[in-house]
Design an enzyme around this catalytic site. Structure first.
Site, short mmCIF file in Angstrom:
data_model
loop_
_atom_site.label_atom_id
_atom_site.label_comp_id
_atom_site.label_asym_id
_atom_site.label_seq_id
_atom_site.Cartn_x
_atom_site.Cartn_y
_atom_site.Cartn_z
N GLU A 25 5.08 9.97 -5.06
CA GLU A 25 5.33 9.03 -4.31
C GLU A 25 4.19 9.08 -3.11
OE1 GLU A 25 7.44 8.74 -1.06
OE2 GLU A 25 8.54 10.52 -1.39
N ASP A 136 23.23 0.64 6.51
CA ASP A 136 21.82 0.71 6.30
C ASP A 136 21.60 1.91 5.10
OD1 ASP A 136 19.11 1.23 5.81
OD2 ASP A 136 18.68 1.62 8.14
N LYS A 157 17.59 13.27 2.76
CA LYS A 157 17.11 13.55 4.10
C LYS A 157 18.02 13.85 4.94
CE LYS A 157 13.69 10.55 4.13
NZ LYS A 157 13.33 10.41 2.78
#
Ligand code: PSU
Ligand code: MN
Length: 299
Positions: A25, A136, A157
């Site tokens: 990415e 979120d 993460k």
């Protein structure tokens, strides 16, 4: 989609010959790592994949084209341009229609890589369910839920709500593999206390699982989680301290949406005097190597 997709000649040749390809990415280059480590790392990751005998395919959007496999000058543009956008899947059509440049997240990289015919993707830490009351949820999760690729990462993460992220994966039928481990790693830390669905100790074992998923007609990703190399792990006490401080700073500064993850990563690197940055680079390199080894076994 064909007229909007540009596959580099090298990657195209590898795909045509059914040789192993590993997607990488570009958000981690543009927004995940500081300069100059971002470009150095981007180059290192490509080198590591090549040294394992696979073809790297870094993905980004340039002048509205979905680019698979970048030239050196294109990687430099992504790494050096202050205004480079972070493009998730929802942003792809806008970027293409308007001829924009942008870096792709795990979600949008998966979307493009799969349609280019790539089976394996390496990254650092996936997005997930954020902490806090507003739901979120990174678009990385739903994309993992509908893209049949091997995704090699070090878990989600650490800034995220890891138990909630783990639950999401379970609900959405994403099989989580522990690569040489029995619990999910937590990005900068080797352990999270959260279970994996299966442990694999070799690239062959992962390849066999992935082939079986395909045979069963499953459309979900196989999430292969690899702990950060022990020498680069950030100790728990330090990690907790800088994490709490960073989350507090984000809250006070009202950082939200797509800016939240880059803000937290940068703040933790500062507060840890670079310890989290070293861990991030070490795990990215290690994951690229494991991904290439798995890609080799799929061909
Ligand atoms: N892994 C890293 N560094 C990063 C990212 C992953 O080691 O910067 C990026 C990925 O591109 C991932 C994104 O898709 O962070 C998640 O952002 P968000 O939480 O806004 O969906
Ligand atoms: Mn978000």
């Amino acid at each position: 989609m064909k007229q909007n997709l540009i596959i580099s000649p090298e990657v195209e040749a590898a795909l045509a010959a059914n040789r192993p390809v590993v997607a990488l990415e570009s958000t981690v280059i543009a927004h995940g790592l500081p300069r100059p480590q971002n470009l150095e790392t981007a180059q290192r990751l490509e080198r590591i994949v090549r040294d394992e005998g696979a073809m790297p395919a870094t993905i980004a959007v340039l002048e509205g084209k979905l680019c698979v496999g970048l030239e050196q000058n294109q990687v430099e543009l992504i790494g050096n341009d202050d205004d480079i956008k972070k493009l998730s899947t929802r942003d792809l059509a806008v970027a293409v229609a308007r001829g924009l440049n942008g870096a792709t997240t795990v979600a949008s990289t998966l979307w493009v890589a799969h349609r280019a015919g790539i089976q394996v993707f390496a990254t650092g830490g996936i997005g997930g369910v954020h902490r806090g009351s507003l739901p979120d949820v990174s678009a990385d999760l739903p994309e993992l839920g509908r893209t049949p690729m091997v995704v090699v990462c070090s878990g989600a993460k650490i800034v995220l709500d890891l138990p909630a992220t783990r639950e999401w994966l379970e609900t959405n039928a994403v099989t989580v593999v522990g690569y040489g481990c029995d619990e999910m790693p937590a990005f900068y830390a080797r352990k999270s206390g959260l279970p994996v669905d299966a442990r694999c100790d070799s690239p062959e074992e992962v390849a066999q699982l992935f082939r079986t998923q395909r045979d069963l007609g499953m459309a979900t990703a196989l999430l292969v989680t690899v702990p950060v190399p022990a020498a680069a792990e950030v100790p728990d006490a330090l990690l907790n301290k800088i994490l709490n401080e960073s989350l507090g700073d984000a809250d006070r500064s009202n950082v939200t949406g797509r800016d939240l993850t880059p803000f937290l990563l940068a703040r933790m690197a500062e507060l840890s005097n670079g310890a989290t940055l070293r861990a991030n680079i070490a795990l990215l390199e290690n994951n690229a190597r494991v991904a290439a080894q798995i890609a080799n076994k799929l061909h």
